[in-house]
Design a protein around this motif. Structure first.
Motif, short mmCIF file in Angstrom:
data_model
loop_
_atom_site.label_atom_id
_atom_site.label_comp_id
_atom_site.label_asym_id
_atom_site.label_seq_id
_atom_site.Cartn_x
_atom_site.Cartn_y
_atom_site.Cartn_z
N VAL A 1 0.84 -1.20 0.00
CA VAL A 1 0.00 0.00 0.00
C VAL A 1 0.88 1.25 0.00
N ILE A 2 1.96 1.23 0.74
CA ILE A 2 2.87 2.38 0.78
C ILE A 2 3.43 2.64 -0.62
N ARG A 3 3.83 1.60 -1.32
CA ARG A 3 4.36 1.78 -2.68
C ARG A 3 3.28 2.29 -3.64
N ARG A 4 2.07 1.76 -3.49
CA ARG A 4 0.98 2.16 -4.39
C ARG A 4 0.53 3.60 -4.14
N THR A 5 0.38 3.99 -2.87
CA THR A 5 -0.12 5.32 -2.53
C THR A 5 0.98 6.38 -2.45
N LYS A 6 2.22 5.91 -2.41
CA LYS A 6 3.38 6.80 -2.26
C LYS A 6 3.29 7.65 -1.00
N THR A 7 2.72 7.04 0.05
CA THR A 7 2.67 7.66 1.38
C THR A 7 3.02 6.59 2.40
N GLY A 8 3.65 7.01 3.49
CA GLY A 8 4.01 6.05 4.52
C GLY A 8 4.36 6.73 5.83
N PRO A 9 4.46 5.92 6.89
CA PRO A 9 4.75 6.48 8.21
C PRO A 9 6.19 6.94 8.32
N THR B 1 6.54 -7.35 34.13
CA THR B 1 7.39 -6.19 34.36
C THR B 1 7.74 -5.54 33.02
N VAL B 2 7.63 -4.22 32.96
CA VAL B 2 7.99 -3.49 31.74
C VAL B 2 9.51 -3.32 31.70
N ALA B 3 10.12 -3.85 30.65
CA ALA B 3 11.57 -3.75 30.49
C ALA B 3 11.97 -2.43 29.84
N CYS B 4 11.15 -1.95 28.92
CA CYS B 4 11.41 -0.65 28.32
C CYS B 4 10.11 -0.07 27.79
N GLU B 5 10.13 1.25 27.64
CA GLU B 5 8.97 1.94 27.08
C GLU B 5 9.48 3.00 26.14
N ALA B 6 8.90 3.05 24.95
CA ALA B 6 9.28 4.05 23.95
C ALA B 6 8.04 4.81 23.52
N THR B 7 8.20 6.11 23.38
CA THR B 7 7.13 6.95 22.87
C THR B 7 7.62 7.58 21.57
N PHE B 8 6.82 7.43 20.53
CA PHE B 8 7.17 7.90 19.20
C PHE B 8 6.23 9.01 18.77
N MET B 9 6.77 10.07 18.22
CA MET B 9 5.99 11.07 17.50
C MET B 9 6.14 10.69 16.04
N PHE B 10 5.05 10.64 15.31
CA PHE B 10 5.10 10.17 13.93
C PHE B 10 4.10 10.93 13.08
N GLY B 11 4.19 10.73 11.79
CA GLY B 11 3.23 11.31 10.87
C GLY B 11 3.20 10.52 9.59
N LEU B 12 2.35 10.96 8.68
CA LEU B 12 2.25 10.34 7.36
C LEU B 12 3.03 11.20 6.38
N PHE B 13 3.92 10.56 5.63
CA PHE B 13 4.87 11.23 4.76
C PHE B 13 4.51 10.99 3.31
N ASP B 14 4.45 12.05 2.51
CA ASP B 14 4.24 11.95 1.07
C ASP B 14 5.61 11.71 0.44
N LEU B 15 5.78 10.53 -0.16
CA LEU B 15 7.08 10.15 -0.70
C LEU B 15 7.47 10.92 -1.97
N PRO C 1 -7.84 8.92 4.93
CA PRO C 1 -8.83 8.02 5.55
C PRO C 1 -8.29 6.59 5.68
N GLU C 2 -7.56 6.12 4.65
CA GLU C 2 -7.00 4.77 4.71
C GLU C 2 -5.97 4.63 5.83
N TRP C 3 -5.13 5.64 5.98
CA TRP C 3 -4.11 5.60 7.02
C TRP C 3 -4.75 5.69 8.40
N ARG C 4 -5.72 6.55 8.54
CA ARG C 4 -6.42 6.70 9.83
C ARG C 4 -7.01 5.39 10.24
#
Length: 158
Positions: A78-86, A131-145, A155-158
């Protein structure tokens, strides 16, 4: 009045009962479940101290994210087809417990928020006893390739 304590680290805010959701945009279309991926820590993941190498944490978390988005219908095809990805914009990682060879763990992934073009996503690596060994928080978005810029979620990404 009683004391107010901060919410636990794994707390996800929910809208007030009967809330008019357009007035609470932070609750729009968030992932309604926690994705879990079991992993067995292998010897190839270890560093010279005999525990999971810091860079391997990121590799394992990335694999869990790819499994999640592929299962939800937004994989590489889907990323290749839509040319968008995280795209990852920022990461905060907390290492809390050691992980060693042959240790079974679960990677828990959950959406925290998605407002405008930027979302927040949390992942935890949890040991067999909970027990939690690690926790990561990511800020991300959708990128137009093609345009090489961050875009509003489709809408598809959402």
């Amino acid at each position: 009045m009683g004391e107010r304590f901060p919410p636990p680290a794994n707390w996800i805010p929910r809208p007030p009962t009967g809330a008019n959701l357009p007035m609470f945009p932070m609750y729009r279309r968030c992932m309604s479940y926690i994705h879990e991926k079991p992993i067995l820590i292998s010897e190839s993941h270890l560093d010279s101290f005999g525990h999971l190498n810091h860079a391997r944490y990121f590799e394992l978390l990335e694999q869990a994210r790819w499994d999640l988005i592929t299962e939800r219908g937004f994989g590489m095809d889907v990323i290749r087809r839509t040319k968008t990805g995280p795209i990852i914009l920022e990461v905060t990682m907390k290492y809390m417990r050691e992980l060693g060879p042959r240790e079974p763990v679960v990677i828990r992934s959950e959406m925290v928020s998605y407002e405008g073009k930027v979302g927040t996503f949390r992942q935890q690596i949890v040991k067999a006893g909970g027990t939690v060994a690690c926790e990561a928080t990511f800020m991300f978005g959708l990128f137009d390739l093609e345009r090489r810029k961050l875009i509003d979620p489709t809408p598809e990404w959402r």
